[in-house]
Design a protein around this motif. Structure first.
Motif, PDB file in Angstrom:
ATOM      1  N   UNK A 180       0.838  -1.215   0.000  1.00  0.00           N
ATOM      2  CA  UNK A 180       0.000   0.000   0.000  1.00  0.00           C
ATOM      3  C   UNK A 180       0.868   1.259   0.000  1.00  0.00           C
ATOM      4  N   UNK A 181       1.930   1.255   0.793  1.00  0.00           N
ATOM      5  CA  UNK A 181       2.797   2.424   0.881  1.00  0.00           C
ATOM      6  C   UNK A 181       3.532   2.652  -0.428  1.00  0.00           C
ATOM      7  N   UNK A 182       4.111   1.602  -0.999  1.00  0.00           N
ATOM      8  CA  UNK A 182       4.843   1.751  -2.262  1.00  0.00           C
ATOM      9  C   UNK A 182       3.923   2.177  -3.395  1.00  0.00           C
ATOM     10  N   UNK A 183       2.696   1.695  -3.370  1.00  0.00           N
ATOM     11  CA  UNK A 183       1.770   1.991  -4.464  1.00  0.00           C
ATOM     12  C   UNK A 183       1.177   3.398  -4.362  1.00  0.00           C
ATOM     13  N   UNK A 184       0.854   3.832  -3.139  1.00  0.00           N
ATOM     14  CA  UNK A 184       0.096   5.074  -2.991  1.00  0.00           C
ATOM     15  C   UNK A 184       0.902   6.253  -2.434  1.00  0.00           C
ATOM     16  N   UNK A 185       1.948   5.983  -1.649  1.00  0.00           N
ATOM     17  CA  UNK A 185       2.694   7.094  -1.056  1.00  0.00           C
ATOM     18  C   UNK A 185       4.142   6.695  -0.784  1.00  0.00           C
ATOM     19  N   UNK A 186       4.892   6.369  -1.822  1.00  0.00           N
ATOM     20  CA  UNK A 186       6.272   5.912  -1.609  1.00  0.00           C
ATOM     21  C   UNK A 186       7.146   6.946  -0.904  1.00  0.00           C
ATOM     22  N   UNK A 187       6.805   8.231  -1.012  1.00  0.00           N
ATOM     23  CA  UNK A 187       7.594   9.274  -0.355  1.00  0.00           C
ATOM     24  C   UNK A 187       7.594   9.119   1.165  1.00  0.00           C
ATOM     25  N   UNK A 188       6.599   8.393   1.717  1.00  0.00           N
ATOM     26  CA  UNK A 188       6.540   8.190   3.158  1.00  0.00           C
ATOM     27  C   UNK A 188       7.751   7.413   3.653  1.00  0.00           C
ATOM     28  N   UNK A 189       8.341   6.572   2.783  1.00  0.00           N
ATOM     29  CA  UNK A 189       9.510   5.807   3.193  1.00  0.00           C
ATOM     30  C   UNK A 189      10.668   6.729   3.562  1.00  0.00           C
TER      31      UNK A 189
END
Length: 195
Positions: A180-189
């Motif tokens: 979910x993070x990589x698909x929708x908001x990778x900048x969160x990493x």
């Protein structure tokens, strides 16, 4: 002998969970929001609460027990919530908490609650972070390293938390979180976890 006394001082009372109206509501919010079967995600949140409580007790940092539990139960829900706004899932978790806990007594300043929710996944130390939020941040690291990092907590009580609230299917939940993070908001990493 000293370790035994330290273990007693930092072990949560019989690994119990709070039962106040705020805590019960946080559990209800979790059940209504989480899309996952099994106990993995729920137990993750409970372990986070217990590790945070142990760190708070060890360091003499005040935070109402039911509030700490409510924060722990809601801390990841922003990643699966469709009703809340925020640039990252951490900000959406804060939004969800604020929306859902309106009307319940919150025994801490709002900025401390916000920090606990927004900075709990931060790997690096955050300058001027409240000690309550830093306890949550370090508790997440205890959780995700399976207790290899303990920040001064004795090994026995940490292991007891993992034994009382097993991982179950949490590895599958983590895979879904990552997708979910990589698909929708990778900048969160980067913005949210590292900085």
């Amino acid at each position: 002998m000293l370790e035994s006394a330290t273990q007693t001082a930092t072990a949560p009372a019989a690994l119990s969970l709070p039962t106040s109206p705020l805590a019960a509501h946080a559990e209800a919010v979790f059940e209504a929001t989480s899309p996952y079967d099994g106990d993995g995600f729920r137990n993750h949140c409970r372990r986070l609460f217990l590790f945070t409580e142990m760190l708070l007790a060890r360091e003499g940092t005040p935070l109402a027990r039911d509030l700490a539990y409510a924060i722990a139960m809601c801390h990841d829900l922003g990643i699966v919530s469709r009703e809340d706004t925020g640039r990252t899932y951490l900000e959406r978790s804060r939004s969800l908490f604020t929306r859902e806990m309106t009307g319940y007594p919150i025994a801490a300043p709002q900025d401390i609650v916000d920090e606990c929710l927004v900075y709990n996944h931060r790997l690096l130390a955050v300058p001027n972070l409240s000690p309550q939020a830093d306890a949550f941040r370090r508790a997440v690291q205890i959780e995700h390293t399976h207790g290899l990092l303990r920040f001064g907590l004795p090994k026995g009580p940490v292991a007891a938390v993992f034994a009382a609230y097993p991982r179950d299917n949490f590895d599958r939940v983590l895979l879904d979180f990552t997708w979910r993070t990589l698909r929708h908001e990778p900048w969160t990493l980067v913005s949210g976890i590292f900085f």
